[in-house]
Write an enzyme that holds these catalytic residues in place. Structure first.
Site, PDB file in Angstrom:
ATOM      1  N   HIS A 261       0.935  -1.231   0.095  1.00 50.07           N
ATOM      2  CA  HIS A 261      -0.089  -0.059   0.204  1.00 50.07           C
ATOM      3  C   HIS A 261       0.869   1.148   0.136  1.00 50.07           C
ATOM      4  CE1 HIS A 261      -3.871  -2.187   1.433  1.00 50.07           C
ATOM      5  NE2 HIS A 261      -3.526  -2.393   0.370  1.00 50.07           N
ATOM      6  N   GLU A 263       0.779   3.973   1.977  1.00 47.21           N
ATOM      7  CA  GLU A 263       1.171   4.378   3.228  1.00 47.21           C
ATOM      8  C   GLU A 263       2.474   3.560   3.735  1.00 47.21           C
ATOM      9  OE1 GLU A 263      -3.250   4.787   3.270  1.00 47.21           O
ATOM     10  OE2 GLU A 263      -1.822   3.418   2.527  1.00 47.21           O
ATOM     11  N   CYS A 289      -5.718   1.434   5.472  1.00 47.64           N
ATOM     12  CA  CYS A 289      -6.250   0.259   6.175  1.00 47.64           C
ATOM     13  C   CYS A 289      -5.608  -0.180   7.381  1.00 47.64           C
ATOM     14  CB  CYS A 289      -5.671  -1.031   5.102  1.00 47.64           C
ATOM     15  SG  CYS A 289      -4.163  -1.545   5.047  1.00 47.64           S
ATOM     16  N   CYS A 292      -1.777  -0.711   7.624  1.00 44.93           N
ATOM     17  CA  CYS A 292      -1.057   0.809   7.342  1.00 44.93           C
ATOM     18  C   CYS A 292      -1.355   1.500   8.444  1.00 44.93           C
ATOM     19  CB  CYS A 292      -1.475   1.187   6.377  1.00 44.93           C
ATOM     20  SG  CYS A 292      -0.995   0.438   4.682  1.00 44.93           S
TER      21      CYS A 292
END
Length: 331
Positions: A261, A263, A289, A292
């Site tokens: 992801h 992040e 999410c 993260c």
């Protein structure tokens, strides 16, 4: 700054355009779009032909077509002056930019007719009555694709009178332009950093969704990340991620996804280069999410600003709140 010009014939639009060009504004005219179409068809360029062709283009491709052709050429960092705006739909298209201002040049019909006589073109009207009759047709056209100068006048942000000398007209113009340049829109810090994050997202190699995150401290970007496969492996758009390349339904087969992801990448990039993230702010184009969010908390990031909401974000946002990390949605 985008300054649009409207007004009747010989009211002073050309004087305004020349003045702004001297200040470094880039010039475009909507009439040039029509001229280009006439040249393509091998047609003669005259005032009547320009009016008719402009009406034809608006009816065929939409009333804002001339403006849209010019907007395609504009860069956000330059100043522009746009001449020959003659339809409300063109104004509406330009007003999507917060730095657009419409100026109307205004002068009495008698004075404008005298200016027309001085330029001495064969196609110009021979009498004041004929001149006024021509203008009525341009002012309000029964065909919605035709020129609508009266409505454009009503939509103008400013009107400058040009019934005296050019020097007096230019002095009025200087005052107005200086005021506009001093008060033009600037993005606040949230919009500034979120706009940069959107550009970072374009580097994503993920087939499913392009997401980006940037980490900021003291109004300085210290790390960026976008979603995609890990360093040294095949990119997702090159077949690297089996889940994305199988085009599975959103939210399914997540255990097969090899993409990190945004992040996650922003945080690990900082670790890779030895950059401290404590007390920083993370801007992300989607809310984080759960995984993260745990990384954000443990990295010492104090605030998360997100735009879109991740479908499974409720638990993640609750965890951030419990850990004392401020999370807010960017509007």
């Amino acid at each position: 700054m985008i300054i649009g010009l409207t007004g009747r014939n010989c009211a002073g639009k050309g004087v305004i355009a020349d003045f702004l060009k001297e200040l470094g504004f880039t010039f475009y005219s909507l009439s040039d779009v029509i001229r280009e179409e006439l040249r393509k068809g091998g047609e003669e360029i005259s005032r009547e032909k320009l009016i008719y062709k402009g009406q034809e283009l608006r009816n065929k491709f939409g009333h804002a077509i001339l403006a849209e052709k010019i907007i395609e050429k504009l860069d956000i960092e330059k100043n522009y002056v746009i001449d020959s705006i003659r339809h409300p739909a063109e104004i509406t298209a330009f007003k999507r930019s917060r730095n657009f201002v419409l100026i109307e040049a205004v002068a009495l019909p008698e004075i404008r007719f005298e200016r027309i006589k001085q330029r001495g073109r064969e196609s110009d009207p021979g009498s004041l009555e004929q001149f006024i009759e021509y203008e009525k047709r341009e002012e309000e056209n029964e065909d919605l694709g035709g020129q609508q100068l009266r409505l454009c006048s009503e939509m103008a942000d400013y009107a400058i009178e040009n019934n005296s000398t050019i020097e007096e007209f230019k002095n009025k113009l200087k005052t107005l332009i200086l005021k506009l340049l001093r008060t033009q829109f600037r993005p606040d810090w949230d919009e500034y950093f979120m706009s940069i994050a959107k550009v970072v997202a374009m580097r994503s190699n993920c087939l499913k969704r392009k997401v980006a995150a940037i980490v900021v401290k003291d109004k300085r970007i210290i790390s960026t990340g976008y979603n995609g496969t890990p360093r040294g492996t095949r990119n997702c758009n090159e077949g690297g991620c089996p889940r994305c390349n199988s085009l599975v339904e959103s939210g399914t087969n997540l255990e097969q996804c090899l993409c990190s992801h945004a992040e996650e990448n922003a945080i690990t990039q900082a670790a890779y280069h030895g950059t401290l993230l404590k007390d920083s702010t993370l801007y992300t184009t989607y809310s984080p999410c759960l995984i993260c969010s745990k990384m954000i908390i443990n990295a010492g990031i104090k605030e998360v600003v997100y735009q879109g909401e991740y479908p499974l974000a409720e638990t993640a946002l609750a965890l951030l709140q419990e850990a004392g990390v401020k999370a807010r949605m960017f509007e």
